[in-house]
Every structure is written in structure tokens, then in C-alpha cells.
Design a protein around this motif. Structure first.
Motif, PDB file in Angstrom:
ATOM      1  N   ASP A  88      -6.890   2.985  -2.624  1.00 34.62           N
ATOM      2  CA  ASP A  88      -6.569   4.366  -2.961  1.00 34.62           C
ATOM      3  C   ASP A  88      -5.073   4.499  -3.183  1.00 34.62           C
ATOM      4  O   ASP A  88      -4.260   4.100  -2.354  1.00 34.62           O
ATOM      5  CB  ASP A  88      -7.017   5.334  -1.870  1.00 34.62           C
ATOM      6  CG  ASP A  88      -6.791   6.770  -2.315  1.00 34.62           C
ATOM      7  OD1 ASP A  88      -7.560   7.249  -3.161  1.00 34.62           O
ATOM      8  OD2 ASP A  88      -5.799   7.381  -1.854  1.00 34.62           O
ATOM      9  N   VAL A 126     -10.130   9.731   0.039  1.00 34.22           N
ATOM     10  CA  VAL A 126     -10.100   8.727   1.111  1.00 34.22           C
ATOM     11  C   VAL A 126     -11.226   8.961   2.112  1.00 34.22           C
ATOM     12  O   VAL A 126     -11.897   8.015   2.555  1.00 34.22           O
ATOM     13  CB  VAL A 126      -8.724   8.719   1.810  1.00 34.22           C
ATOM     14  CG1 VAL A 126      -8.755   7.799   3.023  1.00 34.22           C
ATOM     15  CG2 VAL A 126      -7.633   8.273   0.841  1.00 34.22           C
ATOM     16  N   ARG A 140     -14.302   6.395   2.992  1.00 30.36           N
ATOM     17  CA  ARG A 140     -14.679   5.970   4.349  1.00 30.36           C
ATOM     18  C   ARG A 140     -16.159   6.234   4.610  1.00 30.36           C
ATOM     19  O   ARG A 140     -16.843   5.427   5.241  1.00 30.36           O
ATOM     20  CB  ARG A 140     -13.806   6.704   5.369  1.00 30.36           C
ATOM     21  CG  ARG A 140     -12.347   6.238   5.368  1.00 30.36           C
ATOM     22  CD  ARG A 140     -11.481   7.126   6.219  1.00 30.36           C
ATOM     23  NE  ARG A 140     -10.085   6.677   6.224  1.00 30.36           N
ATOM     24  CZ  ARG A 140      -9.059   7.455   6.503  1.00 30.36           C
ATOM     25  NH1 ARG A 140      -9.249   8.737   6.819  1.00 30.36           N
ATOM     26  NH2 ARG A 140      -7.829   6.971   6.481  1.00 30.36           N
ATOM     27  N   SER A 187      -5.722   1.766   1.627  1.00 25.14           N
ATOM     28  CA  SER A 187      -4.966   2.941   1.205  1.00 25.14           C
ATOM     29  C   SER A 187      -3.491   2.581   1.108  1.00 25.14           C
ATOM     30  O   SER A 187      -2.986   1.737   1.851  1.00 25.14           O
ATOM     31  CB  SER A 187      -5.147   4.089   2.208  1.00 25.14           C
ATOM     32  OG  SER A 187      -6.500   4.494   2.260  1.00 25.14           O
TER      33      SER A 187
END
Length: 308
Positions: free
Chosen positions: A39, A47, A51, A65
Motif C-alpha cells: 500500500d 489498508v 487486512r 504498507s
């Protein structure tokens, strides 16, 4: 034999369409899919959704990330994170893949080359609006398959790429390069250049992907004439030295793997501003024809201006 395919996806504020795309990737027929996502500094719910998807699919999805560095650098970062696989692919965050996309790519690679060779597959794609209404098709059948053409206009969509592990290993050599902002190459230009310079590229005019275009898409296709003009102007006047820098890096990092014809051409590109009659040789290179006349004209303008 069921091959493992590691799909590399960069996301940025893609919450709206992401689940449908991930589901289409995870539902690929006849292959073992691993999805690796980086990301690129999303500020929406991307995000959290990643997950959630990671929990649903377990170890089949790996999520990283980071700060916002732009999609080009983000995809190159993914090459560093990618676990070993038989094949690799790039993915946008908002497309939809047909179930047979990766299977058909691998079949063509095995028919015309080998998974143990430096080889990259690319195909056409079906262009849609944000609601998946079809608005066109990106054709690749008229594109000459040589590095000279690719360096005139890289016409391929990276989201259609499937490439072998040896191709991936060469691509990893380019992950640590510190480019000036205007020189940063697209990830698909890096991989395509490696395949054409060191191995083989296979084109398939069939399309196995709905390539969704929205008003925030990173590239211009299907986004109207004004956006197209803006992108074309940036290619000529804004993005300076991308091709000559890429040529120099290929010569430096892949010297032992480069095909002789490619090495000769890349040397001309890398030295075109300093070699005697360097610009003239490129301007007269009859193989630098991409099948898109306006793109070839723009390339000549870049060479004359010293922006190539």
C-alpha cells in the motif's frame, strides 16, 4: 503440474473496487496464487480492507504498507518483497481478471518458450468505465516485438504481464537505483526492456482482463482527450532521460545476458547525446516504429530536444 504465480499489486486509496479485483485474482483457474500487496500511503480504508482480505485468505495474501512514493517506485519495491514463485504478474487495484487469465499466459509461455527462460507475456485488455461498461479494447497485434519499437513507445499494459522467475531475477537488479524524479521508469517499461533485451516477449491479442478507467486512474487510457494531451505533453517535455538512463542501466546491470542486437542499440541510446552523429543515428533508425505514428513522432522530438 500446478504452478505458483505471485501477483504483485500496488494500492493507493483503492477501497472502492479492491475487493472485486482481489477476488478475481484469488479465483484464477489452474494455478496456485500468492498475492503480494504494497500500500502506497492510502488515506482511505484500503489498508483496513487489505487486512480483512488477508484474514479471509490466510497466507495467500501478503500485505506491506509504506509511505507514498508513487506507483512506479511502489511496484519496484514489490519486487524486493516478492516471495519465490514459478511466475509473477503485475496487477492494478481496480481491474477485474477473467478466471483463465494467468493460465492462458502460462500456456503460451510454455508453448513458445520455457518457464526457465527470460520471458514475459503481455496481452490486450478490455477497457471499461468505472462501472465495467465496455468502452474499447487495447490491441497489441500490430506492435513490432523488438526493443527498438519498445523504446519508441512502450504500448503494453503492465497489468497484463506474466513473467518468468529468471526475468524476475534480472528485474531485482534495478530495485536499488536512485533515479531523479523525471527519470523514474514505469515498472512495466523495466520488465519489458529486460525481456526484449535479454530474452523473449510473447504478445497475445486476446484479452482476459477488464481494465477499469476512472477519473483518478494513474494512466490516461479511456480518460478523455484532455487527459491524453496532458500525458503526451509530459512524455515529451516532462519525463526527460527515461530511455537513455534505462539503456545505460541495462548495459551496466545485464551486460552478460543482453542479446547482441539489443546491446548495440542500447549503446546508441545511452550515448546518443555525446556520440558523433548520435542523434542522427537514432532519428534514422527504421526499427524504431511502434505502430503508433504519433508516438514515434514524439520520440523523434524527444531525441532532437535531448529529452530521450
Amino acid at each position: 503440474m500446478m504452478y505458483r504465480v505471485n501477483v504483485l499489486m500496488s494500492t493507493c486509496n483503492g477501497e472502492r473496487y479492491l475487493r472485486k479485483q482481489v477476488e478475481s485474482i484469488m479465483n484464477q483457474e489452474g494455478v496456485d496464487i500468492l498475492l503480494t500487496v504494497r500500500d502506497d500511503g492510502s488515506s482511505d480504508g484500503t489498508v483496513n480492507l487489505l487486512r480483512e482480505l488477508s484474514r479471509e485468505y490466510g497466507n495467500r495474501i501478503k500485505v506491506y504498507s509504506g509511505g507514498n512514493i508513487g506507483y512506479k517506485r511502489s511496484f519496484m519495491k514489490l519486487l524486493e518483497h516478492a516471495a519465490e514463485a514459478d511466475f509473477y504478474a503485475f496487477s492494478d487495484q481496480d481491474d477485474v481478471w477473467f478466471e483463465q487469465k494467468t493460465k492462458m499466459a502460462i500456456k503460451l509461455i510454455e508453448d513458445r518458450s520455457s518457464k526457465d527462460d527470460i520471458c514475459l507475456y503481455a496481452s490486450g485488455d478490455i477497457i471499461t468505465d468505472e462501472n465495467l461498461n465496455i468502452i474499447g479494447k487495447h490491441e497489441v497485434s500490430d506492435m513490432p516485438v523488438n526493443i527498438q519499437s519498445f523504446f519508441s513507445r512502450a504500448r503494453l499494459a503492465g497489468c497484463t504481464y506474466v513473467f518468468t522467475a529468471p526475468c524476475m531475477e534480472l528485474a531485482k537488479r534495478f530495485t536499488g537505483i536512485k533515479y531523479m524524479k523525471r527519470e523514474v521508469p514505469d515498472h512495466d517499461f523495466v520488465l519489458g526492456s529486460i525481456a526484449l533485451g535479454c530474452g523473449k516477449m510473447i504478445l497475445d491479442d486476446n484479452a482476459y482482463i477488464y481494465h477499469r478507467r476512472t477519473n483518478v486512474s494513474a494512466t490516461s487510457g479511456g480518460n478523455g482527450i484532455l487527459q491524453r494531451i496532458k500525458v503526451e505533453a509530459n512524455l515529451v517535455f516532462g519525463r526527460r532521460g527515461v530511455q537513455s538512463r534505462m539503456a545505460a542501466e541495462l548495459l551496466d546491470r545485464c551486460d552478460g545476458e543482453l542479446l547482441e542486437e539489443a546491446k548495440s542499440f542500447l549503446t546508441e541510446v545511452a550515448d546518443y547525446k555525446t556520440a558523433k552523429k548520435g542523434k542522427l543515428r537514432l532519428l534514422n533508425n527504421k526499427m524504431m516504429k511502434s505502430g503508433v505514428p504519433i508516438g514515434d513522432i514524439e520520440t523523434k522530438v524527444k531525441i532532437i530536444l535531448g529529452n530521450y
